[in-house]
Enzyme design. Sequence first.
Site, PDB file in Angstrom:
ATOM      1  N   HIS A  69       0.739  -1.297  -0.093  1.00 50.36           N
ATOM      2  CA  HIS A  69       0.049  -0.117  -0.015  1.00 50.36           C
ATOM      3  C   HIS A  69       0.899   1.147   0.179  1.00 50.36           C
ATOM      4  O   HIS A  69       1.691   1.581   0.995  1.00 50.36           O
ATOM      5  CB  HIS A  69      -0.854  -0.115   1.378  1.00 50.36           C
ATOM      6  CG  HIS A  69      -1.831  -1.328   1.547  1.00 50.36           C
ATOM      7  ND1 HIS A  69      -2.924  -1.282   0.956  1.00 50.36           N
ATOM      8  CD2 HIS A  69      -1.337  -2.492   2.000  1.00 50.36           C
ATOM      9  CE1 HIS A  69      -3.488  -2.646   1.461  1.00 50.36           C
ATOM     10  NE2 HIS A  69      -2.605  -3.133   2.027  1.00 50.36           N
ATOM     11  N   ASN A 105      -6.591   0.786  -2.300  1.00 49.81           N
ATOM     12  CA  ASN A 105      -7.228   1.759  -1.537  1.00 49.81           C
ATOM     13  C   ASN A 105      -6.478   3.101  -1.212  1.00 49.81           C
ATOM     14  O   ASN A 105      -6.072   3.242  -0.027  1.00 49.81           O
ATOM     15  CB  ASN A 105      -7.346   1.115   0.012  1.00 49.81           C
ATOM     16  CG  ASN A 105      -5.977   0.325   0.465  1.00 49.81           C
ATOM     17  OD1 ASN A 105      -5.189   0.320  -0.164  1.00 49.81           O
ATOM     18  ND2 ASN A 105      -5.959   0.227   1.607  1.00 49.81           N
ATOM     19  N   HIS A 121      -8.798  -9.494   0.946  1.00 54.12           N
ATOM     20  CA  HIS A 121      -8.779  -9.158   2.467  1.00 54.12           C
ATOM     21  C   HIS A 121      -9.846 -10.048   2.981  1.00 54.12           C
ATOM     22  O   HIS A 121     -10.845  -9.589   2.806  1.00 54.12           O
ATOM     23  CB  HIS A 121      -8.636  -7.819   2.757  1.00 54.12           C
ATOM     24  CG  HIS A 121      -8.468  -7.635   4.064  1.00 54.12           C
ATOM     25  ND1 HIS A 121      -7.516  -6.942   4.583  1.00 54.12           N
ATOM     26  CD2 HIS A 121      -9.348  -8.034   4.963  1.00 54.12           C
ATOM     27  CE1 HIS A 121      -7.541  -6.762   5.926  1.00 54.12           C
ATOM     28  NE2 HIS A 121      -8.438  -7.363   6.261  1.00 54.12           N
ATOM     29  N   ASP A 163       2.675  -6.642   2.781  1.00 57.60           N
ATOM     30  CA  ASP A 163       1.444  -5.846   3.198  1.00 57.60           C
ATOM     31  C   ASP A 163       1.930  -4.549   3.631  1.00 57.60           C
ATOM     32  O   ASP A 163       1.302  -3.889   4.485  1.00 57.60           O
ATOM     33  CB  ASP A 163       0.655  -6.368   4.139  1.00 57.60           C
ATOM     34  CG  ASP A 163      -0.839  -5.848   4.287  1.00 57.60           C
ATOM     35  OD1 ASP A 163      -1.128  -5.030   3.662  1.00 57.60           O
ATOM     36  OD2 ASP A 163      -1.647  -6.267   5.249  1.00 57.60           O
ATOM     37  N   HIS A 199       1.944   4.178   8.163  1.00 62.80           N
ATOM     38  CA  HIS A 199       1.176   5.350   8.663  1.00 62.80           C
ATOM     39  C   HIS A 199       2.200   5.794   9.554  1.00 62.80           C
ATOM     40  O   HIS A 199       3.225   5.409   9.810  1.00 62.80           O
ATOM     41  CB  HIS A 199       0.090   4.671   9.785  1.00 62.80           C
ATOM     42  CG  HIS A 199      -0.796   3.891   9.071  1.00 62.80           C
ATOM     43  ND1 HIS A 199      -2.042   4.273   8.348  1.00 62.80           N
ATOM     44  CD2 HIS A 199      -0.899   2.506   9.200  1.00 62.80           C
ATOM     45  CE1 HIS A 199      -2.753   3.494   7.817  1.00 62.80           C
ATOM     46  NE2 HIS A 199      -1.951   2.375   8.283  1.00 62.80           N
TER      47      HIS A 199
HETATM   48  O1  DOR Z   1      -3.264  -3.223   8.368  1.00 65.60           O
HETATM   49  C1  DOR Z   1      -3.627  -3.261   7.331  1.00 65.60           C
HETATM   50  N1  DOR Z   1      -3.425  -2.072   6.749  1.00 65.60           N
HETATM   51  N2  DOR Z   1      -4.205  -4.236   6.472  1.00 65.60           N
HETATM   52  C2  DOR Z   1      -4.611  -3.984   5.296  1.00 65.60           C
HETATM   53  O2  DOR Z   1      -5.083  -4.922   4.841  1.00 65.60           O
HETATM   54  C3  DOR Z   1      -4.398  -2.642   4.730  1.00 65.60           C
HETATM   55  C4  DOR Z   1      -3.343  -1.646   5.470  1.00 65.60           C
HETATM   56  C5  DOR Z   1      -3.519  -0.483   5.184  1.00 65.60           C
HETATM   57  O3  DOR Z   1      -3.661  -0.070   3.972  1.00 65.60           O
HETATM   58  O4  DOR Z   1      -3.219   0.375   5.984  1.00 65.60           O
END
Ligand code: DOR
Length: 456
Positions: free
Chosen positions: A60, A92, A174, A302, A306
């Site tokens: 991501h 996403n 997912h 994955d 953040h």
């Molecule tokens: O912990 C996660 N964060 N799992 C996911 O499937 C999405 C991801 C995110 O995009 O932050």
Amino acid sequence: MRTLIRNATVVLPAGESVLDVVIEKGRIADIDPAAALPTDEVIDASGMHLLPGVVDDQVHFREPGLTHKEDLASASRACARGGVTTFLEMPNTNPTTTTCARLAEKLALASSKCCVNYGFYMGATLDNLEELQNATRTPGIKIFIGSSTGSLLVDDPDTLERIFAHTSLPITAHCEDEATVRANAARLGGGTDVADHSRIRDHAAARIATARAIDLSARHRHRFHVLHVSTADETELIGAAIATGGGLITGEACPHHLLFSTEDYARLGTLVQMNPSLKSPADRAALWRALGRGDLQVIATDHAPHTLQEKRQPYPASPSGLPAVENSLALMLNEAHAGRCTLRQVVHWMCDAPARTWDLVGKGRIEVGYDADLVLVDLAEKRTVRNAEQLTKSGWSPWDGVELTGWPVRTWVGGHTVYAQGRVDDSQRGSEAIYDHSRGGYWATGGHAETPFAGA
Ligand code: DOR
């Protein structure tokens, strides 16, 4: 320009041998060439191992829309440092990648920003079937059967039936059952302690959603890849589906589920909050066994950056996910060093298996004619992961302070060096990944017949 990598221990599909490898015009031009071959550049790789570049099929990277956490350029630099030469990114972002036009925009953006190779999934929504049917230039369709970061969610049974019935691209999902997660959250008043995250996103949530997706795949004869498997139950469901299902199902484990468990909440708190949640040490052991048996085929990160400030909010305000792309190969090399798996297994799980699962052309192997996406590793190098050194824009790692043995020392993408001597060179651009979905994926291209799983 012809480059000779001399004296590396080369990890080939058939085994390891000390060989010379020639790179020319972005491809692997020769392996073990005649000694007199003229070359422009010679790299002495004595004592090092040469691996195919890592193909990370679940990341991501936050662009567009969430670029304070990461962007395509920062993430690509992190990939280069970590030995990841191709990434497949999830939809996403903001806006989501749910139309062919947005997919084309993301690809155009990546072509101007990424120093590694790139590909992007198409995200499913309740009403974009036609877009999913028309999409090309993508590894496949991503469904959030359970919600995670962002707004994508398709848990409506009729829509799921329609997607599996009326699309032809491989599907991945997912798998956490939304109704179970919501009921658990309500019962726990939303949760107050990060350990509640594993009670809310519990075993049942993972098992129910994975079972539902496997059933859809079997009834519609549709290829399906289970992302980030976290429970022993799911490994059994996947194993049974593989045994009876005719080559439709593949599954994946992430380094965080292989290396952490619920016991780590006490030490790392919300830093190890992710979806699916961490499970017990027994589940973690089951994931390793499933990789060893071949019931899980792929390891991917994955990578879900953040900021530390966001992560340090008290649960449940803290977001789920952690960055991993620049340490995943070193983490697994360290496991090989510790005797938990072999180097060939690491290469299978992180390079060849994901490339074949998604029908990537020219990726995942050191073979003449394959792309010169390569990583040279020093299996003896000891280095400690440090937040301050991370190239991900999020600037931290849950493995901060952990010493690992085995690190990438040089990475090539399409024959260009993008990482060497501790520095990333992002002056060159990677290429859009090419898919040949007529190949039929992992099982249609031989499964893991060539990989020495015995003794794992
Ligand atoms: O912990 C996660 N964060 N799992 C996911 O499937 C999405 C991801 C995110 O995009 O932050």
